[in-house]
Design a protein around this motif. Structure first.
Motif, PDB file in Angstrom:
ATOM      1  N   PRO A   1       4.932 -32.009 -23.775  1.00 40.59           N
ATOM      2  CA  PRO A   1       5.431 -30.665 -23.473  1.00 40.59           C
ATOM      3  C   PRO A   1       5.805 -30.558 -21.994  1.00 40.59           C
ATOM      4  O   PRO A   1       5.203 -31.199 -21.142  1.00 40.59           O
ATOM      5  N   GLN A   2       6.815 -29.793 -21.725  1.00 37.50           N
ATOM      6  CA  GLN A   2       7.264 -29.629 -20.347  1.00 37.50           C
ATOM      7  C   GLN A   2       6.521 -28.445 -19.753  1.00 37.50           C
ATOM      8  O   GLN A   2       6.729 -27.301 -20.151  1.00 37.50           O
ATOM      9  N   ARG A   3       5.640 -28.721 -18.801  1.00 37.98           N
ATOM     10  CA  ARG A   3       4.839 -27.670 -18.178  1.00 37.98           C
ATOM     11  C   ARG A   3       5.427 -27.339 -16.818  1.00 37.98           C
ATOM     12  O   ARG A   3       5.269 -28.094 -15.866  1.00 37.98           O
ATOM     13  N   ARG A   4       6.123 -26.249 -16.735  1.00 38.16           N
ATOM     14  CA  ARG A   4       6.692 -25.786 -15.477  1.00 38.16           C
ATOM     15  C   ARG A   4       6.174 -24.380 -15.218  1.00 38.16           C
ATOM     16  O   ARG A   4       6.293 -23.493 -16.061  1.00 38.16           O
ATOM     17  N   VAL A   5       5.587 -24.187 -14.038  1.00 36.07           N
ATOM     18  CA  VAL A   5       5.034 -22.890 -13.680  1.00 36.07           C
ATOM     19  C   VAL A   5       5.635 -22.489 -12.337  1.00 36.07           C
ATOM     20  O   VAL A   5       5.730 -23.309 -11.424  1.00 36.07           O
ATOM     21  N   PHE A   6       6.020 -21.221 -12.222  1.00 35.46           N
ATOM     22  CA  PHE A   6       6.560 -20.711 -10.968  1.00 35.46           C
ATOM     23  C   PHE A   6       5.402 -20.389 -10.026  1.00 35.46           C
ATOM     24  O   PHE A   6       4.637 -19.463 -10.266  1.00 35.46           O
ATOM     25  N   LEU A   7       5.223 -21.188  -8.976  1.00 31.85           N
ATOM     26  CA  LEU A   7       4.172 -20.969  -7.982  1.00 31.85           C
ATOM     27  C   LEU A   7       4.824 -20.864  -6.606  1.00 31.85           C
ATOM     28  O   LEU A   7       5.096 -21.879  -5.964  1.00 31.85           O
ATOM     29  N   PRO A   8       5.093 -19.669  -6.146  1.00 39.71           N
ATOM     30  CA  PRO A   8       5.759 -19.546  -4.846  1.00 39.71           C
ATOM     31  C   PRO A   8       4.803 -19.869  -3.700  1.00 39.71           C
ATOM     32  O   PRO A   8       3.591 -19.691  -3.808  1.00 39.71           O
ATOM     33  N   ASN A   9       5.354 -20.388  -2.620  1.00 32.58           N
ATOM     34  CA  ASN A   9       4.568 -20.637  -1.420  1.00 32.58           C
ATOM     35  C   ASN A   9       4.387 -19.353  -0.611  1.00 32.58           C
ATOM     36  O   ASN A   9       3.650 -19.340   0.357  1.00 32.58           O
ATOM     37  N   PHE A  10       5.093 -18.297  -0.987  1.00 39.30           N
ATOM     38  CA  PHE A  10       4.990 -17.033  -0.284  1.00 39.30           C
ATOM     39  C   PHE A  10       3.770 -16.267  -0.776  1.00 39.30           C
ATOM     40  O   PHE A  10       3.315 -16.449  -1.895  1.00 39.30           O
ATOM     41  N   TRP A  11       3.271 -15.363   0.062  1.00 40.65           N
ATOM     42  CA  TRP A  11       2.160 -14.509  -0.322  1.00 40.65           C
ATOM     43  C   TRP A  11       2.339 -13.163   0.358  1.00 40.65           C
ATOM     44  O   TRP A  11       2.942 -13.052   1.424  1.00 40.65           O
ATOM     45  N   LEU A  12       1.827 -12.128  -0.273  1.00 38.78           N
ATOM     46  CA  LEU A  12       1.818 -10.764   0.273  1.00 38.78           C
ATOM     47  C   LEU A  12       0.410 -10.214   0.152  1.00 38.78           C
ATOM     48  O   LEU A  12      -0.265 -10.432  -0.851  1.00 38.78           O
ATOM     49  N   LYS A  13      -0.024  -9.508   1.178  1.00 45.69           N
ATOM     50  CA  LYS A  13      -1.339  -8.868   1.144  1.00 45.69           C
ATOM     51  C   LYS A  13      -1.161  -7.398   1.503  1.00 45.69           C
ATOM     52  O   LYS A  13      -0.719  -7.067   2.600  1.00 45.69           O
ATOM     53  N   LEU A  14      -1.502  -6.529   0.572  1.00 45.00           N
ATOM     54  CA  LEU A  14      -1.413  -5.092   0.800  1.00 45.00           C
ATOM     55  C   LEU A  14      -2.547  -4.668   1.720  1.00 45.00           C
ATOM     56  O   LEU A  14      -3.707  -4.982   1.469  1.00 45.00           O
ATOM     57  N   VAL A  15      -2.221  -3.994   2.824  1.00 37.86           N
ATOM     58  CA  VAL A  15      -3.236  -3.557   3.778  1.00 37.86           C
ATOM     59  C   VAL A  15      -3.134  -2.055   3.983  1.00 37.86           C
ATOM     60  O   VAL A  15      -2.081  -1.448   3.775  1.00 37.86           O
ATOM     61  N   LYS A  16      -4.250  -1.478   4.376  1.00 34.77           N
ATOM     62  CA  LYS A  16      -4.271  -0.048   4.682  1.00 34.77           C
ATOM     63  C   LYS A  16      -3.673   0.142   6.070  1.00 34.77           C
ATOM     64  O   LYS A  16      -4.092  -0.522   7.021  1.00 34.77           O
ATOM     65  N   PRO A  17      -2.693   1.032   6.222  1.00 33.76           N
ATOM     66  CA  PRO A  17      -2.058   1.200   7.531  1.00 33.76           C
ATOM     67  C   PRO A  17      -3.010   1.804   8.560  1.00 33.76           C
ATOM     68  O   PRO A  17      -3.890   2.597   8.221  1.00 33.76           O
ATOM     69  N   GLU A  18      -2.838   1.381   9.832  1.00 33.54           N
ATOM     70  CA  GLU A  18      -3.671   1.919  10.907  1.00 33.54           C
ATOM     71  C   GLU A  18      -3.366   3.387  11.172  1.00 33.54           C
ATOM     72  O   GLU A  18      -4.246   4.169  11.486  1.00 33.54           O
ATOM     73  N   HIS A  19      -2.096   3.744  11.079  1.00 33.93           N
ATOM     74  CA  HIS A  19      -1.662   5.108  11.375  1.00 33.93           C
ATOM     75  C   HIS A  19      -1.273   5.802  10.074  1.00 33.93           C
ATOM     76  O   HIS A  19      -0.957   5.165   9.072  1.00 33.93           O
ATOM     77  N   ASN A  20      -1.268   7.135  10.108  1.00 35.05           N
ATOM     78  CA  ASN A  20      -0.877   7.905   8.931  1.00 35.05           C
ATOM     79  C   ASN A  20       0.601   7.684   8.648  1.00 35.05           C
ATOM     80  O   ASN A  20       1.433   7.765   9.550  1.00 35.05           O
ATOM     81  N   GLN A  21       0.900   7.396   7.393  1.00 36.47           N
ATOM     82  CA  GLN A  21       2.275   7.191   6.958  1.00 36.47           C
ATOM     83  C   GLN A  21       2.514   8.004   5.704  1.00 36.47           C
ATOM     84  O   GLN A  21       1.571   8.396   5.014  1.00 36.47           O
ATOM     85  N   PRO A  22       3.781   8.239   5.370  1.00 36.77           N
ATOM     86  CA  PRO A  22       4.058   8.937   4.110  1.00 36.77           C
ATOM     87  C   PRO A  22       3.519   8.150   2.918  1.00 36.77           C
ATOM     88  O   PRO A  22       3.319   6.943   2.998  1.00 36.77           O
ATOM     89  N   LYS A  23       3.293   8.847   1.816  1.00 38.70           N
ATOM     90  CA  LYS A  23       2.683   8.230   0.631  1.00 38.70           C
ATOM     91  C   LYS A  23       3.581   7.191  -0.026  1.00 38.70           C
ATOM     92  O   LYS A  23       3.114   6.381  -0.808  1.00 38.70           O
ATOM     93  N   ASN A  24       4.879   7.209   0.270  1.00 35.27           N
ATOM     94  CA  ASN A  24       5.771   6.267  -0.386  1.00 35.27           C
ATOM     95  C   ASN A  24       6.073   5.027   0.477  1.00 35.27           C
ATOM     96  O   ASN A  24       6.959   4.249   0.157  1.00 35.27           O
ATOM     97  N   ILE A  25       5.325   4.811   1.552  1.00 34.63           N
ATOM     98  CA  ILE A  25       5.508   3.625   2.396  1.00 34.63           C
ATOM     99  C   ILE A  25       4.266   2.751   2.287  1.00 34.63           C
ATOM    100  O   ILE A  25       3.143   3.215   2.485  1.00 34.63           O
ATOM    101  N   LEU A  26       4.487   1.477   1.959  1.00 35.86           N
ATOM    102  CA  LEU A  26       3.413   0.502   1.832  1.00 35.86           C
ATOM    103  C   LEU A  26       3.504  -0.499   2.969  1.00 35.86           C
ATOM    104  O   LEU A  26       4.595  -0.830   3.429  1.00 35.86           O
TER     105      LEU A  26
END
Length: 148
Positions: free
Chosen positions: A14-39
């Motif tokens: 069987p051909q086992r191919r998995v998409f594993l990106p080298n990129f990563w993202l980490k959601l963090v809590k902003p230091e300053h107050n921002q609008p609710k629709n900005i991450l």
């Protein structure tokens, strides 16, 4: 996009191919107050704003309106008692704007009951430490070392 090695395909296997990106993202809590629709995300230094947009769209099905990236320089300091300079790693920060109709709030991970339990445990630890340090008459030496 990925530099990981995949097993060679041989006829009949069987051909086992998995998409594993080298990129990563980490959601963090902003230091300053921002609008609710900005991450705010911390991401790998190689990512561009287009990579951030594609990453969110393809993997999490989030369609941002606008993406802004910046590089925050790491802090430089001289450790106490040393004669050299240390620099923390730089961090790339991505600000993602969602549509006005969408909002994001961080969930409460610890319930109110768990906070009460944690407060009791920390109070118990503080009391034990005060009792232990009260027995020690000579600072810098263990309590069993004193002659009293």
């Amino acid at each position: 996009m990925s530099t990981r090695w995949y097993p060679l395909y041989q006829k009949g296997n069987p051909q086992r191919r998995v998409f594993l990106p080298n990129f990563w993202l980490k959601l963090v809590k902003p230091e300053h107050n921002q609008p609710k629709n900005i991450l705010e995300f911390h991401c790998s230094m190689e990512m561009t704003k287009f990579d951030v947009r594609n990453y969110l769209e393809k993997i999490y099905n989030i369609h941002p309106v606008y993406v802004y990236t910046r590089i925050a320089l790491g802090k430089t300091y001289i450790p106490y008692g040393c004669k050299f300079v240390v620099k923390d790693d730089d961090v790339k920060i991505a600000y993602v704007t969602l549509p006005k109709t969408e909002t994001f709030t961080f969930p409460d991970i610890i319930s109110k009951d768990q906070e009460d339990v944690n407060a009791k445990i920390s109070q118990n630890l503080e009391d034990n430490f005060r009792e232990f340090s009260g027995k020690n008459k000579t600072p810098g030496f263990p309590s069993w070392f004193s002659h009293s």
